[in-house]
Design a protein around this motif. Structure first.
Motif, PDB file in Angstrom:
ATOM      1  N   THR A   8      -1.958  20.329 -33.405  1.00 28.55           N
ATOM      2  CA  THR A   8      -2.964  20.641 -32.386  1.00 28.55           C
ATOM      3  C   THR A   8      -3.719  19.390 -31.955  1.00 28.55           C
ATOM      4  O   THR A   8      -3.900  19.122 -30.756  1.00 28.55           O
ATOM      5  N   PHE A   9      -4.147  18.608 -32.934  1.00 24.89           N
ATOM      6  CA  PHE A   9      -4.892  17.394 -32.625  1.00 24.89           C
ATOM      7  C   PHE A   9      -4.004  16.383 -31.916  1.00 24.89           C
ATOM      8  O   PHE A   9      -4.435  15.705 -30.973  1.00 24.89           O
ATOM      9  N   LEU A  10      -2.754  16.281 -32.349  1.00 19.59           N
ATOM     10  CA  LEU A  10      -1.827  15.326 -31.748  1.00 19.59           C
ATOM     11  C   LEU A  10      -1.522  15.692 -30.300  1.00 19.59           C
ATOM     12  O   LEU A  10      -1.309  14.807 -29.460  1.00 19.59           O
ATOM     13  N   PHE A  11      -1.521  16.975 -29.989  1.00 20.70           N
ATOM     14  CA  PHE A  11      -1.295  17.410 -28.610  1.00 20.70           C
ATOM     15  C   PHE A  11      -2.396  16.879 -27.690  1.00 20.70           C
ATOM     16  O   PHE A  11      -2.125  16.390 -26.585  1.00 20.70           O
ATOM     17  N   VAL A  12      -3.645  16.960 -28.147  1.00 14.15           N
ATOM     18  CA  VAL A  12      -4.778  16.459 -27.360  1.00 14.15           C
ATOM     19  C   VAL A  12      -4.666  14.946 -27.177  1.00 14.15           C
ATOM     20  O   VAL A  12      -4.871  14.414 -26.072  1.00 14.15           O
ATOM     21  N   VAL A  13      -4.338  14.233 -28.261  1.00  9.40           N
ATOM     22  CA  VAL A  13      -4.187  12.780 -28.190  1.00  9.40           C
ATOM     23  C   VAL A  13      -3.057  12.404 -27.232  1.00  9.40           C
ATOM     24  O   VAL A  13      -3.200  11.472 -26.425  1.00  9.40           O
ATOM     25  N   SER A  14      -1.948  13.118 -27.300  1.00 11.61           N
ATOM     26  CA  SER A  14      -0.808  12.827 -26.429  1.00 11.61           C
ATOM     27  C   SER A  14      -1.172  13.008 -24.964  1.00 11.61           C
ATOM     28  O   SER A  14      -0.756  12.219 -24.108  1.00 11.61           O
ATOM     29  N   TYR A  15      -1.954  14.033 -24.672  1.00  6.82           N
ATOM     30  CA  TYR A  15      -2.386  14.258 -23.294  1.00  6.82           C
ATOM     31  C   TYR A  15      -3.256  13.097 -22.808  1.00  6.82           C
ATOM     32  O   TYR A  15      -3.114  12.645 -21.665  1.00  6.82           O
ATOM     33  N   CYS A  16      -4.148  12.596 -23.669  1.00  8.14           N
ATOM     34  CA  CYS A  16      -4.992  11.461 -23.290  1.00  8.14           C
ATOM     35  C   CYS A  16      -4.152  10.201 -23.079  1.00  8.14           C
ATOM     36  O   CYS A  16      -4.429   9.415 -22.171  1.00  8.14           O
ATOM     37  N   CYS A  17      -3.132  10.010 -23.908  1.00  3.66           N
ATOM     38  CA  CYS A  17      -2.239   8.870 -23.720  1.00  3.66           C
ATOM     39  C   CYS A  17      -1.467   9.002 -22.415  1.00  3.66           C
ATOM     40  O   CYS A  17      -1.182   7.993 -21.747  1.00  3.66           O
ATOM     41  N   TYR A  18      -1.154  10.214 -22.037  1.00  2.00           N
ATOM     42  CA  TYR A  18      -0.488  10.453 -20.754  1.00  2.00           C
ATOM     43  C   TYR A  18      -1.402  10.068 -19.591  1.00  2.00           C
ATOM     44  O   TYR A  18      -0.958   9.487 -18.597  1.00  2.00           O
ATOM     45  N   LEU A  19      -2.701  10.346 -19.726  1.00  2.00           N
ATOM     46  CA  LEU A  19      -3.665  10.002 -18.679  1.00  2.00           C
ATOM     47  C   LEU A  19      -3.893   8.497 -18.596  1.00  2.00           C
ATOM     48  O   LEU A  19      -4.208   7.975 -17.529  1.00  2.00           O
ATOM     49  N   GLY A  20      -3.766   7.794 -19.733  1.00  2.00           N
ATOM     50  CA  GLY A  20      -3.889   6.345 -19.723  1.00  2.00           C
ATOM     51  C   GLY A  20      -5.116   5.825 -20.448  1.00  2.00           C
ATOM     52  O   GLY A  20      -6.000   6.584 -20.855  1.00  2.00           O
ATOM     53  N   ILE A  21      -5.172   4.514 -20.598  1.00  2.00           N
ATOM     54  CA  ILE A  21      -6.233   3.878 -21.371  1.00  2.00           C
ATOM     55  C   ILE A  21      -7.605   4.033 -20.700  1.00  2.00           C
ATOM     56  O   ILE A  21      -8.636   4.058 -21.376  1.00  2.00           O
ATOM     57  N   GLU A  22      -7.631   4.134 -19.374  1.00  2.00           N
ATOM     58  CA  GLU A  22      -8.912   4.310 -18.699  1.00  2.00           C
ATOM     59  C   GLU A  22      -9.569   5.620 -19.104  1.00  2.00           C
ATOM     60  O   GLU A  22     -10.788   5.686 -19.314  1.00  2.00           O
ATOM     61  N   ALA A  23      -8.776   6.680 -19.225  1.00  2.00           N
ATOM     62  CA  ALA A  23      -9.303   7.982 -19.648  1.00  2.00           C
ATOM     63  C   ALA A  23      -9.800   7.920 -21.084  1.00  2.00           C
ATOM     64  O   ALA A  23     -10.855   8.479 -21.420  1.00  2.00           O
ATOM     65  N   ILE A  24      -9.047   7.227 -21.944  1.00  2.00           N
ATOM     66  CA  ILE A  24      -9.453   7.092 -23.342  1.00  2.00           C
ATOM     67  C   ILE A  24     -10.756   6.302 -23.438  1.00  2.00           C
ATOM     68  O   ILE A  24     -11.665   6.660 -24.199  1.00  2.00           O
ATOM     69  N   ALA A  25     -10.855   5.206 -22.660  1.00  2.00           N
ATOM     70  CA  ALA A  25     -12.048   4.358 -22.698  1.00  2.00           C
ATOM     71  C   ALA A  25     -13.277   5.102 -22.194  1.00  2.00           C
ATOM     72  O   ALA A  25     -14.366   4.996 -22.773  1.00  2.00           O
ATOM     73  N   ARG A  26     -13.127   5.878 -21.121  1.00  2.00           N
ATOM     74  CA  ARG A  26     -14.260   6.631 -20.590  1.00  2.00           C
ATOM     75  C   ARG A  26     -14.689   7.733 -21.544  1.00  2.00           C
ATOM     76  O   ARG A  26     -15.877   8.022 -21.693  1.00  2.00           O
ATOM     77  N   SER A  27     -13.707   8.354 -22.193  1.00  2.00           N
ATOM     78  CA  SER A  27     -14.037   9.365 -23.204  1.00  2.00           C
ATOM     79  C   SER A  27     -14.820   8.746 -24.347  1.00  2.00           C
ATOM     80  O   SER A  27     -15.798   9.326 -24.844  1.00  2.00           O
ATOM     81  N   SER A  28     -14.407   7.556 -24.755  1.00  2.00           N
ATOM     82  CA  SER A  28     -15.101   6.853 -25.839  1.00  2.00           C
ATOM     83  C   SER A  28     -16.534   6.531 -25.457  1.00  2.00           C
ATOM     84  O   SER A  28     -17.452   6.655 -26.270  1.00  2.00           O
ATOM     85  N   LEU A  29     -16.743   6.121 -24.202  1.00  2.00           N
ATOM     86  CA  LEU A  29     -18.090   5.794 -23.721  1.00  2.00           C
ATOM     87  C   LEU A  29     -18.998   7.021 -23.787  1.00  2.00           C
ATOM     88  O   LEU A  29     -20.164   6.933 -24.203  1.00  2.00           O
ATOM     89  N   ILE A  30     -18.473   8.178 -23.407  1.00  2.00           N
ATOM     90  CA  ILE A  30     -19.257   9.411 -23.427  1.00  2.00           C
ATOM     91  C   ILE A  30     -19.544   9.847 -24.859  1.00  2.00           C
ATOM     92  O   ILE A  30     -20.666  10.260 -25.191  1.00  2.00           O
ATOM     93  N   LEU A  31     -18.538   9.746 -25.723  1.00  2.00           N
ATOM     94  CA  LEU A  31     -18.668  10.219 -27.104  1.00  2.00           C
ATOM     95  C   LEU A  31     -19.482   9.272 -27.979  1.00  2.00           C
ATOM     96  O   LEU A  31     -19.983   9.677 -29.028  1.00  2.00           O
ATOM     97  N   PHE A  32     -19.607   8.022 -27.542  1.00  2.00           N
ATOM     98  CA  PHE A  32     -20.302   7.017 -28.356  1.00  2.00           C
ATOM     99  C   PHE A  32     -21.749   7.404 -28.633  1.00  2.00           C
ATOM    100  O   PHE A  32     -22.241   7.235 -29.751  1.00  2.00           O
ATOM    101  N   ALA A  33     -22.441   7.905 -27.605  1.00  2.00           N
ATOM    102  CA  ALA A  33     -23.846   8.299 -27.782  1.00  2.00           C
ATOM    103  C   ALA A  33     -23.971   9.383 -28.838  1.00  2.00           C
ATOM    104  O   ALA A  33     -24.873   9.339 -29.693  1.00  2.00           O
TER     105      ALA A  33
END
Length: 361
Positions: A119-144
């Protein structure tokens, strides 16, 4: 052209470094002197970060696979690059297993291990499909969210009635040999040496000065948080019993509460692990995928993503059958036989080769 901001890289690195380290990242064999090992590892981690920056400056600020080709030539670089890809995906699988073991122990005792992982890997795979920009923006939001939760948990731990400052002393009782063995190779390679994966992401940063600045600051922040959390754990559990727990951070939080109205605040640690695990697995898996794309240009990206996800998933089931065996391999075997070659030896050899080519040709 894909670009990520310096502040996004900063949040990526903090979330990445905390990752599973906030849950299993302490070596309490040095007892009250664990702070020495933490700060020594921190100092060496900053040095390692600047080693990777030097590698990029010599490699014309290309990504790792392109730098390998500059130094080793086309065919050898392809072999080493594929090995790096498998290494990244294997570590992603190990982090996924950390996460799955943690969740199955704390929250989902009756849920199968493979269900949590897939289940967790499915979510990660989808983010990798979207690309590093999506991962970076998610990290910025989750950092706070990560920062607030870690800060609150550490404060509550220090003000807990079970916290005893006397458990933090005496200091400087550990032999030099014990300190060195705690720092190298484990303390350096995990988590700081794992920043080798960011050599695939550095070229995406739009500000190189910001990269240098925010890079070492993120490492310092992570080290200070690990230091504070480590001292909190010692003060709550004591140096004699802390080594008997697989997840000492969680056990320490069980002795704290929020204004005596919200017990079991250790559940908040699950959120930290979710965020850190998500970012860490995503970065490792995306970097492994990038190398596959470079090495097998004729294969469609979606197929390579499926292959990368499959290798990551299979890595969670090989070599270790339980959490004790998993931690032993991860903290004793992997640092010596995998981390050191990929994090230290190959980058140093590559730097020497590139420097010789630059100043002699």
């Amino acid at each position: 052209m894909v670009k990520i901001a310096s502040i996004e890289l900063f949040t990526l690195m903090v979330n990445f470094l905390l990752g599973s380290a906030i849950v299993v990242g302490w070596n309490f064999n040095t007892k009250q002197d664990v702070w020495i090992t933490i700060f020594l590892s921190l100092g060496m981690g900053i040095g390692l970060f600047y080693l990777y920056i030097l590698l990029h400056s010599l490699g014309k600020w290309s990504n790792l696979i392109e730098i390998l080709e500059l130094g080793f030539g086309k065919w050898l670089s392809k072999i080493v690059g594929i090995l790096y890809s498998l290494y990244f995906l294997y570590i992603a699988g190990r982090v996924l297993k950390d996460f799955s073991f943690f969740l199955s122990s704390v929250l989902f005792n009756n849920v199968s291990f493979w269900i949590i992982s897939s289940t967790f890997l499915f979510v990660v795979s989808y983010c990798c499909y979207l690309g590093i920009e999506a991962i970076a923006r998610s990290s910025l939001i989750l950092f706070a969210m990560t920062g607030v939760i870690v800060f609150v948990l550490i404060i509550l731990g220090f003000i807990s009635p079970y916290f005893e400052i006397s458990r933090l002393t005496p200091v400087f009782r550990t032999s030099l040999k014990q300190v060195v063995s705690a720092v190298f190779p484990t303390g350096l390679t995990f988590p700081y040496g794992e920043l080798i994966v960011f050599t695939m992401l550095f070229p995406f940063v739009d500000d190189r000065k910001g990269l240098r600045k925010y890079g070492w600051i993120s490492i310092c922040i992570t080290g200070v948080l690990l230091f504070l959390a480590g001292e909190m754990i010692l003060g709550l559990l004591g140096p004699e019993t802390v080594t008997s727990y697989v997840f000492p951070f969680i056990k320490a939080l069980e002795l704290t509460s929020l204004l005596e109205t919200l017990p079991h605040i250790e559940v908040l640690a699950v959120i930290i692990n979710l965020i850190g695990g998500f970012i860490k697995i995503s970065v490792f898996m995306y970097s492994g995928l990038m190398i596959f794309e470079n090495s097998f240009a004729k294969i469609k990206r979606n197929r390579l993503l499926v292959i990368s996800a499959a290798i990551t998933f299979l890595s969670t089931f090989i070599l270790s059958k339980n959490i004790i065996q998993h931690l032993f391999i991860g903290l004793k075997i992997v640092p010596l036989y995998m981390h050191i070659p990929f994090q230290l030896l190959i980058p140093v050899i590559l730097i020497i080769v590139l420097a010789v080519k630059k100043y002699t040709v």
